[in-house]
Design a protein around this motif. Structure first.
Motif, PDB file in Angstrom:
ATOM      1  N   PRO A  94       0.836  -1.203   0.000  1.00 56.89           N
ATOM      2  CA  PRO A  94       0.000   0.000   0.000  1.00 56.89           C
ATOM      3  C   PRO A  94       0.873   1.256   0.000  1.00 56.89           C
ATOM      4  N   THR A  95       0.385   2.297  -0.655  1.00 57.05           N
ATOM      5  CA  THR A  95       1.138   3.548  -0.710  1.00 57.05           C
ATOM      6  C   THR A  95       0.181   4.714  -0.857  1.00 57.05           C
ATOM      7  N   THR A  96       0.564   5.847  -0.319  1.00 56.68           N
ATOM      8  CA  THR A  96      -0.204   7.070  -0.517  1.00 56.68           C
ATOM      9  C   THR A  96       0.374   7.902  -1.653  1.00 56.68           C
ATOM     10  N   VAL A  97       1.428   7.396  -2.297  1.00 54.92           N
ATOM     11  CA  VAL A  97       2.086   8.098  -3.402  1.00 54.92           C
ATOM     12  C   VAL A  97       2.056   7.155  -4.600  1.00 54.92           C
ATOM     13  N   GLY A  98       1.044   7.291  -5.434  1.00 57.59           N
ATOM     14  CA  GLY A  98       0.777   6.333  -6.491  1.00 57.59           C
ATOM     15  C   GLY A  98       1.993   5.943  -7.315  1.00 57.59           C
ATOM     16  N   GLY A  99       2.221   4.631  -7.475  1.00 56.24           N
ATOM     17  CA  GLY A  99       3.310   4.128  -8.292  1.00 56.24           C
ATOM     18  C   GLY A  99       4.670   4.170  -7.624  1.00 56.24           C
ATOM     19  N   HIS A 100       4.748   4.663  -6.390  1.00 54.85           N
ATOM     20  CA  HIS A 100       6.016   4.822  -5.686  1.00 54.85           C
ATOM     21  C   HIS A 100       5.913   4.203  -4.292  1.00 54.85           C
ATOM     22  N   TRP A 101       7.023   4.245  -3.540  1.00 56.16           N
ATOM     23  CA  TRP A 101       7.048   3.558  -2.246  1.00 56.16           C
ATOM     24  C   TRP A 101       6.511   4.401  -1.100  1.00 56.16           C
ATOM     25  N   GLY A 102       6.432   5.717  -1.264  1.00 52.21           N
ATOM     26  CA  GLY A 102       5.834   6.555  -0.240  1.00 52.21           C
ATOM     27  C   GLY A 102       6.501   6.429   1.116  1.00 52.21           C
ATOM     28  N   PHE A 103       5.675   6.339   2.161  1.00 58.57           N
ATOM     29  CA  PHE A 103       6.147   6.261   3.545  1.00 58.57           C
ATOM     30  C   PHE A 103       6.334   4.790   3.928  1.00 58.57           C
ATOM     31  N   SER A 104       7.363   4.183   3.379  1.00 58.06           N
ATOM     32  CA  SER A 104       7.633   2.771   3.649  1.00 58.06           C
ATOM     33  C   SER A 104       9.134   2.549   3.737  1.00 58.06           C
ATOM     34  N   SER A 105       9.507   1.360   4.198  1.00 58.45           N
ATOM     35  CA  SER A 105      10.931   1.038   4.351  1.00 58.45           C
ATOM     36  C   SER A 105      11.524   0.436   3.085  1.00 58.45           C
ATOM     37  N   ALA A 106      10.874   0.663   1.922  1.00 60.86           N
ATOM     38  CA  ALA A 106      11.402   0.128   0.664  1.00 60.86           C
ATOM     39  C   ALA A 106      12.768   0.719   0.335  1.00 60.86           C
ATOM     40  N   GLY A 107      12.978   1.981   0.663  1.00 61.84           N
ATOM     41  CA  GLY A 107      14.282   2.626   0.533  1.00 61.84           C
ATOM     42  C   GLY A 107      15.016   2.367  -0.766  1.00 61.84           C
ATOM     43  N   GLY A 108      14.505   2.895  -1.880  1.00 59.40           N
ATOM     44  CA  GLY A 108      15.147   2.649  -3.166  1.00 59.40           C
ATOM     45  C   GLY A 108      14.942   3.781  -4.139  1.00 59.40           C
ATOM     46  N   GLN A 109      14.972   3.459  -5.424  1.00 57.15           N
ATOM     47  CA  GLN A 109      14.829   4.461  -6.468  1.00 57.15           C
ATOM     48  C   GLN A 109      13.453   5.124  -6.456  1.00 57.15           C
ATOM     49  N   LEU A 110      12.442   4.411  -6.029  1.00 52.90           N
ATOM     50  CA  LEU A 110      11.083   4.954  -6.056  1.00 52.90           C
ATOM     51  C   LEU A 110      10.668   5.524  -4.705  1.00 52.90           C
ATOM     52  N   GLY A 111      11.650   5.931  -3.910  1.00 56.64           N
ATOM     53  CA  GLY A 111      11.364   6.558  -2.634  1.00 56.64           C
ATOM     54  C   GLY A 111      11.410   5.578  -1.474  1.00 56.64           C
ATOM     55  N   GLY A 112      10.930   6.045  -0.319  1.00 57.84           N
ATOM     56  CA  GLY A 112      10.956   5.232   0.885  1.00 57.84           C
ATOM     57  C   GLY A 112      12.207   5.469   1.706  1.00 57.84           C
ATOM     58  N   PHE A 113      12.202   4.955   2.935  1.00 52.35           N
ATOM     59  CA  PHE A 113      13.324   5.151   3.849  1.00 52.35           C
ATOM     60  C   PHE A 113      14.020   3.826   4.126  1.00 52.35           C
ATOM     61  N   SER A 114      15.212   3.911   4.728  1.00 47.88           N
ATOM     62  CA  SER A 114      15.964   2.700   5.068  1.00 47.88           C
ATOM     63  C   SER A 114      15.927   2.402   6.558  1.00 47.88           C
ATOM     64  N   THR A 115      15.793   3.426   7.397  1.00 51.42           N
ATOM     65  CA  THR A 115      15.693   3.216   8.840  1.00 51.42           C
ATOM     66  C   THR A 115      14.567   4.072   9.403  1.00 51.42           C
ATOM     67  N   LEU A 116      13.969   3.592  10.502  1.00 49.07           N
ATOM     68  CA  LEU A 116      12.839   4.290  11.110  1.00 49.07           C
ATOM     69  C   LEU A 116      12.977   4.242  12.624  1.00 49.07           C
ATOM     70  N   THR A 117      12.797   5.397  13.260  1.00 48.40           N
ATOM     71  CA  THR A 117      12.878   5.508  14.712  1.00 48.40           C
ATOM     72  C   THR A 117      11.591   6.120  15.242  1.00 48.40           C
ATOM     73  N   SER A 118      11.011   5.493  16.266  1.00 48.62           N
ATOM     74  CA  SER A 118       9.814   6.043  16.892  1.00 48.62           C
ATOM     75  C   SER A 118      10.212   7.139  17.873  1.00 48.62           C
ATOM     76  N   LEU A 119       9.570   8.306  17.746  1.00 51.71           N
ATOM     77  CA  LEU A 119       9.813   9.428  18.648  1.00 51.71           C
ATOM     78  C   LEU A 119       8.732   9.531  19.716  1.00 51.71           C
ATOM     79  N   GLY A 120       7.778   8.597  19.687  1.00 54.54           N
ATOM     80  CA  GLY A 120       6.661   8.644  20.616  1.00 54.54           C
ATOM     81  C   GLY A 120       5.518   9.476  20.079  1.00 54.54           C
ATOM     82  N   ASN A 121       4.336   9.298  20.650  1.00 56.36           N
ATOM     83  CA  ASN A 121       3.149  10.063  20.254  1.00 56.36           C
ATOM     84  C   ASN A 121       2.852   9.928  18.759  1.00 56.36           C
ATOM     85  N   ASN A 122       3.034   8.703  18.235  1.00 57.47           N
ATOM     86  CA  ASN A 122       2.754   8.424  16.818  1.00 57.47           C
ATOM     87  C   ASN A 122       3.578   9.293  15.867  1.00 57.47           C
ATOM     88  N   THR A 123       4.767   9.664  16.299  1.00 57.05           N
ATOM     89  CA  THR A 123       5.671  10.467  15.476  1.00 57.05           C
ATOM     90  C   THR A 123       6.933   9.660  15.209  1.00 57.05           C
TER      91      THR A 123
END
Length: 379
Positions: free
Chosen positions: A196-225
């Motif tokens: 699933p993605t909110t950015v059609g055709g791309h990785w959006g807010f996901s850990s895919a971390g590649g040419q089509l976007g996304g991240f490689s690492t994720l840290t929780s800051l608390g309070n759903n942030t």
């Protein structure tokens, strides 16, 4: 795994991508999603009709030096690209999005056999045209199962009999080196609702971390942030990550058929994500983890699998221009295409941290653009 709260957005999310080396946009709005796509049913022109008769039946000309197929359409002597000279009106139509890439591909198939996986159209602009995409992939078919999308074949509309996968258009030749060349190639395989993605055709807010976007690492800051990062930087792109400086991500390699199902990694996807004002930071109602087993159960095994998948790809480069290319432009094109297609790292002095296809795939695949005599009709 709880997916009940997942709310998919169908529109593109355009968010500020601070500190990203280069923003690239790939438009897939014309991509068909059924086996009989609407708006993509035009039959190709018969190469034997019209002025000049059947261009494929005669002598294609010399096998060395520049080959002239017709006035304004030539193959460079180094065989890495063709040059199609257009009228100013026709040339500009590809800068205001009124041009049809099928007109160019049909011209190609008047003189070339159906040997190419991709046709790459490059406009000859010195600067990025305002308001125009950096790159676009127009698909011709999808013949791989297990990617999340339906298979289809619309190659006839482009003048191809079966081989063509898609047509790439980029408005500047320098994007061979800087990107989004790698980005547009991988659009053949992704993201076709594999996650699933909110950015059609791309990785959006996901850990895919590649040419089509996304991240490689994720840290929780608390309070759903959450704080996400990519390649050591506390930022990431939702639809791109730094042009050709980023290699293909794990899921991209899997969808391309270059790694096994056992090598596919789990993916984290943010639900209802929203950017904050801080670089790389966003809020989400939850983070859902999709295991490799989940994804394969949902979409099925990739067919063909990584053992049987295609590893060597052929492209034909068509540079469109309003006049004959200068010697400097020809030299620059040949240098960049040689670097992009070599089965080794590109020249660090001219390419810096940009990756070519071989390096972006970890040496698992090759991309060739050199025309041989057998690609030309009549040989």
């Amino acid at each position: 795994m709880n997916r009940k709260n997942l709310q998919l957005k169908l529109s593109f999310l355009v968010a500020p991508l601070l500190l990203i080396i280069m923003l690239v946009i790939s438009c897939d709005k014309d991509e068909p999603t059924t086996s009989d796509p609407d708006g993509m049913t035009e039959e190709p022109d018969d190469p034997g009709d019209g002025n000049g008769g059947d261009h494929g039946s005669g002598d294609p000309g010399p096998t060395t030096g520049t080959i002239t197929f017709e006035d304004g359409f030539t193959l460079d002597e180094d065989r890495r690209f063709t040059n199609l000279i257009l009228s100013e009106v026709d040339y500009n139509s590809y800068l205001d999005e009124t041009g049809n890439v099928q007109d160019i591909t049909k011209k190609v198939y008047e003189y070339f056999d159906d040997d190419f996986d991709f046709i790459i159209i490059l406009s000859n602009e010195a600067d990025q045209p305002p308001g125009l995409y950096f790159g676009r992939h127009t698909p011709a078919k999808l013949d791989v199962q297990g990617l999340g999308g339906n298979t289809y074949n619309n190659t006839q509309a482009f003048g191809s009999t079966a081989t063509l996968k898609g047509v790439l258009h980029m408005p500047r030749t320098r994007y061979i080196r800087n990107g989004p060349f790698l980005h547009e190639i991988v659009h053949y395989w992704a993201n076709k609702n594999f996650i699933p993605t909110t950015v059609g055709g791309h990785w959006g807010f996901s850990s895919a971390g590649g040419q089509l976007g996304g991240f490689s690492t994720l840290t929780s800051l608390g309070n759903n942030t959450y704080q996400a990062s990519m390649s050591g930087s506390n930022n990431f792109g939702t639809f791109a990550n730094g042009g050709n400086s980023v290699p293909y991500g794990n899921v991209e390699l899997y969808l391309m058929g270059l790694i096994t199902t056992d090598e596919l990694e789990d993916l984290q996807v943010a639900e209802n994500p929203e950017r904050t004002t801080n670089a790389g930071e966003f809020t989400a109602t939850a983070i859902t983890t999709y295991t490799a087993e989940d994804l394969i159960t949902t979409h099925g095994e990739r067919i063909p699998n990584s053992q049987d998948s295609q590893k060597d790809f052929n492209g034909l480069v068509v540079v469109i221009s309003k006049a004959v290319l200068t010697d400097d432009e020809i030299t620059s094109l040949n240098d960049d295409l040689e670097n992009f297609t070599r089965a080794a790292a590109p020249d660090a002095n001219t390419w810096g941290n940009s990756s070519n296809f071989w390096r972006a795939t970890g040496g698992r695949a090759s991309f060739n653009v050199t025309v041989v005599d057998g690609n030309i009709k009549g040989n």
